[in-house]
Design a protein around this motif. Structure first.
Motif, PDB file in Angstrom:
ATOM      1  N   GLY A 159       7.370 -24.162 -39.530  1.00 33.90           N
ATOM      2  CA  GLY A 159       6.571 -23.105 -40.147  1.00 33.90           C
ATOM      3  C   GLY A 159       5.102 -23.456 -40.233  1.00 33.90           C
ATOM      4  N   ILE A 160       4.794 -24.711 -40.596  1.00 33.66           N
ATOM      5  CA  ILE A 160       3.401 -25.130 -40.724  1.00 33.66           C
ATOM      6  C   ILE A 160       2.712 -25.166 -39.363  1.00 33.66           C
ATOM      7  CG2 ILE A 160       1.891 -27.067 -41.328  1.00 33.66           C
ATOM      8  CD1 ILE A 160       3.883 -27.750 -43.570  1.00 33.66           C
ATOM      9  N   VAL A 161       3.365 -25.811 -38.392  1.00 36.35           N
ATOM     10  CA  VAL A 161       2.756 -25.945 -37.068  1.00 36.35           C
ATOM     11  C   VAL A 161       2.575 -24.594 -36.402  1.00 36.35           C
ATOM     12  CG1 VAL A 161       3.060 -26.949 -34.762  1.00 36.35           C
ATOM     13  CG2 VAL A 161       3.647 -28.286 -36.795  1.00 36.35           C
ATOM     14  N   LEU A 162       3.485 -23.659 -36.656  1.00 36.20           N
ATOM     15  CA  LEU A 162       3.407 -22.349 -36.016  1.00 36.20           C
ATOM     16  C   LEU A 162       2.127 -21.609 -36.379  1.00 36.20           C
ATOM     17  CD1 LEU A 162       4.658 -20.239 -34.215  1.00 36.20           C
ATOM     18  CD2 LEU A 162       6.062 -19.464 -36.142  1.00 36.20           C
ATOM     19  N   PHE A 163       1.636 -21.776 -37.606  1.00 31.37           N
ATOM     20  CA  PHE A 163       0.373 -21.138 -37.990  1.00 31.37           C
ATOM     21  C   PHE A 163      -0.755 -21.566 -37.052  1.00 31.37           C
ATOM     22  CE2 PHE A 163       2.395 -20.732 -42.260  1.00 31.37           C
ATOM     23  CZ  PHE A 163       2.191 -19.368 -42.426  1.00 31.37           C
ATOM     24  N   PHE A 164      -0.844 -22.848 -36.781  1.00 31.03           N
ATOM     25  CA  PHE A 164      -1.934 -23.368 -35.944  1.00 31.03           C
ATOM     26  C   PHE A 164      -1.709 -23.060 -34.466  1.00 31.03           C
ATOM     27  CE2 PHE A 164      -1.736 -26.022 -39.772  1.00 31.03           C
ATOM     28  CZ  PHE A 164      -3.052 -25.928 -40.220  1.00 31.03           C
ATOM     29  N   VAL A 165      -0.469 -23.184 -34.016  1.00 24.18           N
ATOM     30  CA  VAL A 165      -0.178 -22.959 -32.602  1.00 24.18           C
ATOM     31  C   VAL A 165      -0.397 -21.504 -32.217  1.00 24.18           C
ATOM     32  CG1 VAL A 165       1.668 -22.977 -30.863  1.00 24.18           C
ATOM     33  CG2 VAL A 165       1.407 -24.908 -32.432  1.00 24.18           C
ATOM     34  N   SER A 166      -0.074 -20.577 -33.111  1.00 25.63           N
ATOM     35  CA  SER A 166      -0.259 -19.155 -32.799  1.00 25.63           C
ATOM     36  C   SER A 166      -1.742 -18.823 -32.616  1.00 25.63           C
ATOM     37  CB  SER A 166       0.358 -18.279 -33.901  1.00 25.63           C
ATOM     38  OG  SER A 166      -0.260 -18.517 -35.154  1.00 25.63           O
ATOM     39  N   TYR A 167      -2.609 -19.439 -33.409  1.00 23.22           N
ATOM     40  CA  TYR A 167      -4.055 -19.247 -33.219  1.00 23.22           C
ATOM     41  C   TYR A 167      -4.519 -19.922 -31.924  1.00 23.22           C
ATOM     42  CZ  TYR A 167      -5.181 -16.974 -37.634  1.00 23.22           C
ATOM     43  OH  TYR A 167      -5.288 -16.065 -38.656  1.00 23.22           O
ATOM     44  N   LEU A 168      -3.948 -21.076 -31.612  1.00 18.98           N
ATOM     45  CA  LEU A 168      -4.298 -21.776 -30.381  1.00 18.98           C
ATOM     46  C   LEU A 168      -3.939 -20.933 -29.162  1.00 18.98           C
ATOM     47  CD1 LEU A 168      -5.248 -24.334 -28.881  1.00 18.98           C
ATOM     48  CD2 LEU A 168      -2.886 -25.197 -29.076  1.00 18.98           C
ATOM     49  N   ALA A 169      -2.774 -20.300 -29.193  1.00 20.76           N
ATOM     50  CA  ALA A 169      -2.335 -19.474 -28.063  1.00 20.76           C
ATOM     51  C   ALA A 169      -3.292 -18.314 -27.823  1.00 20.76           C
ATOM     52  CB  ALA A 169      -0.921 -18.958 -28.311  1.00 20.76           C
ATOM     53  N   ASP A 170      -3.760 -17.678 -28.885  1.00 18.18           N
ATOM     54  CA  ASP A 170      -4.739 -16.594 -28.738  1.00 18.18           C
ATOM     55  C   ASP A 170      -6.092 -17.139 -28.278  1.00 18.18           C
ATOM     56  OD1 ASP A 170      -3.061 -14.511 -29.434  1.00 18.18           O
ATOM     57  OD2 ASP A 170      -3.525 -14.632 -31.562  1.00 18.18           O
ATOM     58  N   TRP A 171      -6.476 -18.296 -28.795  1.00 20.72           N
ATOM     59  CA  TRP A 171      -7.795 -18.860 -28.500  1.00 20.72           C
ATOM     60  C   TRP A 171      -7.940 -19.233 -27.029  1.00 20.72           C
ATOM     61  CZ3 TRP A 171      -9.562 -23.851 -27.098  1.00 20.72           C
ATOM     62  CH2 TRP A 171     -10.940 -24.046 -27.240  1.00 20.72           C
ATOM     63  N   VAL A 172      -6.916 -19.856 -26.453  1.00 24.53           N
ATOM     64  CA  VAL A 172      -7.030 -20.269 -25.053  1.00 24.53           C
ATOM     65  C   VAL A 172      -7.093 -19.070 -24.122  1.00 24.53           C
ATOM     66  CG1 VAL A 172      -5.930 -22.510 -25.405  1.00 24.53           C
ATOM     67  CG2 VAL A 172      -4.513 -20.531 -24.795  1.00 24.53           C
ATOM     68  N   GLN A 173      -6.516 -17.944 -24.558  1.00 21.70           N
ATOM     69  CA  GLN A 173      -6.626 -16.723 -23.753  1.00 21.70           C
ATOM     70  C   GLN A 173      -7.996 -16.077 -23.926  1.00 21.70           C
ATOM     71  OE1 GLN A 173      -2.913 -14.105 -23.810  1.00 21.70           O
ATOM     72  NE2 GLN A 173      -2.506 -15.507 -25.502  1.00 21.70           N
ATOM     73  N   LYS A 174      -8.441 -16.005 -25.179  1.00 22.69           N
ATOM     74  CA  LYS A 174      -9.718 -15.355 -25.461  1.00 22.69           C
ATOM     75  C   LYS A 174     -10.878 -16.083 -24.796  1.00 22.69           C
ATOM     76  CE  LYS A 174     -12.554 -13.669 -29.311  1.00 22.69           C
ATOM     77  NZ  LYS A 174     -12.665 -13.542 -30.779  1.00 22.69           N
ATOM     78  N   ARG A 175     -10.811 -17.407 -24.750  1.00 25.72           N
ATOM     79  CA  ARG A 175     -11.881 -18.193 -24.136  1.00 25.72           C
ATOM     80  C   ARG A 175     -11.746 -18.274 -22.622  1.00 25.72           C
ATOM     81  NH1 ARG A 175     -15.611 -17.872 -27.663  1.00 25.72           N
ATOM     82  NH2 ARG A 175     -16.729 -19.519 -26.518  1.00 25.72           N
ATOM     83  N   GLY A 176     -10.666 -17.747 -22.078  1.00 28.52           N
ATOM     84  CA  GLY A 176     -10.482 -17.729 -20.638  1.00 28.52           C
ATOM     85  C   GLY A 176      -9.963 -19.021 -20.055  1.00 28.52           C
ATOM     86  N   PHE A 177      -9.468 -19.949 -20.878  1.00 32.45           N
ATOM     87  CA  PHE A 177      -8.939 -21.215 -20.376  1.00 32.45           C
ATOM     88  C   PHE A 177      -7.601 -21.009 -19.658  1.00 32.45           C
ATOM     89  CE2 PHE A 177     -11.289 -23.019 -24.222  1.00 32.45           C
ATOM     90  CZ  PHE A 177     -12.445 -23.260 -23.466  1.00 32.45           C
ATOM     91  N   LEU A 178      -6.776 -20.103 -20.180  1.00 29.53           N
ATOM     92  CA  LEU A 178      -5.487 -19.800 -19.575  1.00 29.53           C
ATOM     93  C   LEU A 178      -5.286 -18.288 -19.548  1.00 29.53           C
ATOM     94  CD1 LEU A 178      -3.146 -22.367 -21.407  1.00 29.53           C
ATOM     95  CD2 LEU A 178      -4.057 -22.590 -19.085  1.00 29.53           C
ATOM     96  N   THR A 179      -4.574 -17.812 -18.543  1.00 25.00           N
ATOM     97  CA  THR A 179      -4.171 -16.407 -18.541  1.00 25.00           C
ATOM     98  C   THR A 179      -3.013 -16.229 -19.518  1.00 25.00           C
ATOM     99  OG1 THR A 179      -2.516 -16.673 -16.798  1.00 25.00           O
ATOM    100  CG2 THR A 179      -4.797 -16.225 -16.093  1.00 25.00           C
ATOM    101  N   THR A 180      -2.657 -14.999 -19.775  1.00 32.27           N
ATOM    102  CA  THR A 180      -1.525 -14.745 -20.663  1.00 32.27           C
ATOM    103  C   THR A 180      -0.250 -15.361 -20.102  1.00 32.27           C
ATOM    104  OG1 THR A 180      -2.507 -12.677 -21.433  1.00 32.27           O
ATOM    105  CG2 THR A 180      -0.139 -12.940 -21.753  1.00 32.27           C
ATOM    106  N   GLY A 181      -0.018 -15.171 -18.792  1.00 32.56           N
ATOM    107  CA  GLY A 181       1.187 -15.732 -18.184  1.00 32.56           C
ATOM    108  C   GLY A 181       1.230 -17.243 -18.255  1.00 32.56           C
ATOM    109  N   GLN A 182       0.096 -17.898 -18.010  1.00 32.68           N
ATOM    110  CA  GLN A 182       0.039 -19.359 -18.088  1.00 32.68           C
ATOM    111  C   GLN A 182       0.277 -19.846 -19.511  1.00 32.68           C
ATOM    112  OE1 GLN A 182      -3.889 -19.879 -16.487  1.00 32.68           O
ATOM    113  NE2 GLN A 182      -3.148 -20.361 -14.423  1.00 32.68           N
ATOM    114  N   THR A 183      -0.300 -19.147 -20.472  1.00 33.80           N
ATOM    115  CA  THR A 183      -0.106 -19.526 -21.875  1.00 33.80           C
ATOM    116  C   THR A 183       1.366 -19.478 -22.238  1.00 33.80           C
ATOM    117  OG1 THR A 183      -2.282 -18.658 -22.473  1.00 33.80           O
ATOM    118  CG2 THR A 183      -0.707 -18.967 -24.257  1.00 33.80           C
ATOM    119  N   ARG A 184       2.031 -18.384 -21.881  1.00 35.47           N
ATOM    120  CA  ARG A 184       3.450 -18.251 -22.215  1.00 35.47           C
ATOM    121  C   ARG A 184       4.280 -19.338 -21.538  1.00 35.47           C
ATOM    122  NH1 ARG A 184       1.277 -15.801 -25.986  1.00 35.47           N
ATOM    123  NH2 ARG A 184       0.812 -13.576 -25.769  1.00 35.47           N
ATOM    124  N   LYS A 185       4.036 -19.610 -20.245  1.00 39.78           N
ATOM    125  CA  LYS A 185       4.817 -20.618 -19.521  1.00 39.78           C
ATOM    126  C   LYS A 185       4.591 -22.016 -20.088  1.00 39.78           C
ATOM    127  CE  LYS A 185       4.907 -18.317 -14.962  1.00 39.78           C
ATOM    128  NZ  LYS A 185       6.357 -18.216 -14.738  1.00 39.78           N
TER     129      LYS A 185
END
Length: 480
Positions: free
Chosen positions: A296-322
């Protein structure tokens, strides 16, 4: 500028200026988080209560397995119905009724158990039926409220409630049973669930357009990001396309794999701690909650990380999910195998804790992917995948009861962890080769009015948002 009467086709993605706690969608997230605390605590409390109940009623391991599985017989039956019904009446309404009704039925658990094991099994099955609509319903809610580049954090925070609920139930139910009686486990959680229902029904609306408390700035931002138009055109559900979608099968298999590991720990860990590792009831309940606390604790941070890497263009949505999903599963394979061949109690807790925590990456993989590939039908996709994902809740306790005939036998428990590792590995391979981060062709509605964003991919939206943020910053500097 007053945008209340602007045509939706003229909306621009303009960054919001209000702090997060004033945004209606995140106020809804808080209540959704509480909702899923109740979703899991109302089912998890039995995992601890059954230790005391089996002693009072003389239930053997096979009977305990049937009792623990009974909830999922009902739960599995309403997943698809819940996804379909959420689109008809609104996910916010169905979620409230589903979780609230489960809370009410929980109050009758002691009465049913003392009548007979059959009556208690029947009650748990009915509870599963009404709670089964919860997960599909929240996907319908977020399909109307969550901008694409905020899906991971909004859905992830909601999901975190399920693990926090498990933590709360596993860590408190043993104490309640020892200091009061096991009856009060069901009374307390039932009352808290009813309080949540009242709050949810009073303050949550199905979409931004009907929310009386939302400001124009936030409403316009959400609608623009969702590529919305005033579209009155109804669309039928593309059942055949859904049934033959390879990326959707990747979600289903991953959902099954993750739930197998989680449900195995959720339903069996207190018993494993109590009988095989020789912890008392309150200690086994608390230690069983540690893996879920970490998740539960880690999920808070990881969920923001997943959005951040997409928003900054580091990973595409498909790459993030994989990357997120498959790395989590492979790590869980490792930790399950380490647990299987470990006899040191401390290391077992450490391995299970790390294995659960890394599962937060998988939640931001397959768990959000429904909204990526078919946002208009996300509730139905979730209903289908959660139907199959609920099978472990039925099979795992029964299989464990068959394999672990002597609850103090660590060699028998070893095979429970090995099976979970094999299933996790299967999930990693299939998601890597079959998943997608793009909206599928069959999931695109053709609106009566086309928006400026209608033909843009989700991954292109981060460019719009980033560009507008830069313009916003330049304008702010020039105005000083």
């Amino acid at each position: 500028m007053d945008t209340k009467h602007e045509d939706l086709t003229e909306y621009k993605i303009v960054p919001e200026t209000r702090p997060i706690w004033k945004k209606r969608r995140y106020q809804n997230v808080v209540l959704a988080f509480w909702a899923f605390i109740m979703v899991h605590s109302l089912r998890t409390n039995l995992s601890v209560a059954i230790v005391s109940m089996s002693k009072e009623f003389g239930w053997d391991t096979q009977r305990q397995g049937v009792v623990l599985s009974s909830f999922f017989y009902g739960y599995i039956s309403t997943q698809l119905f819940g996804g379909w019904m959420a689109r008809k009446i609104g996910g916010h309404i169905l979620l409230g009724v589903g979780v609230g009704s489960t809370a009410v039925l929980t109050l009758f658990s002691p009465l049913a158990a003392r009548h007979s094991s059959g009556a208690f099994i029947a009650l748990r099955t009915i509870m599963g039926v009404v709670e089964g609509v919860a997960f599909p319903s929240i996907y319908e809610v977020w399909s109307k409220w969550a901008p694409p580049l905020e899906r991971s954090r909004m859905a992830g925070t909601s999901y975190a409630g399920t693990y926090v609920g498990s933590v709360i139930a596993l860590s408190t139910c043993g104490v309640i049973a020892e200091r009061m009686t096991w009856d009060w486990i069901f009374y307390i959680y039932g009352i808290v669930g009813i309080v949540w229902w009242i709050m949810w029904a009073s303050f949550v609306r199905g979409r931004p357009e009907t929310d009386p408390w939302i400001c124009d700035e936030e409403k316009n931002y959400i609608l623009a990001c969702l590529q919305r138009a005033e579209n009155k055109k109804a669309s039928s559900v593309p059942w055949l396309a859904i049934a033959t979608s390879v990326p959707f099968y990747a979600i289903i298999i991953s959902h099954f794999a993750e739930n197998w590991g989680l449900y195995t720990m959720l339903t069996q860990l207190p018993t494993y701690m109590n009988h095989s590792l020789n912890f008392d009831l309150s200690a086994s309940g608390f230690l069983s909650s540690v893996p879920y606390l970490s998740l539960g604790i880690v999920l808070f941070f990881v969920s923001y990380l997943a959005d951040w890497v997409q928003k900054r263009g580091f990973l595409t949505t498909g790459q993030t999910r994989k990357y997120f999903n498959c790395s989590a599963f492979l790590a869980q394979v490792l930790f399950m195998m380490l647990t299987a061949y470990q006899s040191d109690t401390t290391l077992i807790i450490v391995f299970l804790t790390f294995g659960a925590a890394i599962g937060s990456f998988a939640i931001c993989g397959y768990g959000v992917n429904h909204l990526d590939i078919a946002p208009n039908y996300a509730s139905i996709l979730m209903g289908i995948s959660n139907t199959i994902g609920s099978i472990p809740g039925i099979v795992s306790p029964i299989l464990t009861g068959s394999i672990v005939t002597e609850q103090s036998n660590s060699e028998q428990w070893k095979w429970i962890f090995i099976i979970a590792a094999i299933i996790y590995g299967t999930g990693a391979v299939t998601f890597w080769f079959m998943s997608s981060g793009q909206v599928q062709h069959w999931a695109v509605d053709k609106p009566d009015v086309e928006t400026p964003f209608q033909n843009k991919s989700i991954d292109s939206l981060h460019t719009d948002v980033t560009t507008d943020e830069k313009h916003h910053e330049i304008a702010a500097k020039e105005s000083r």
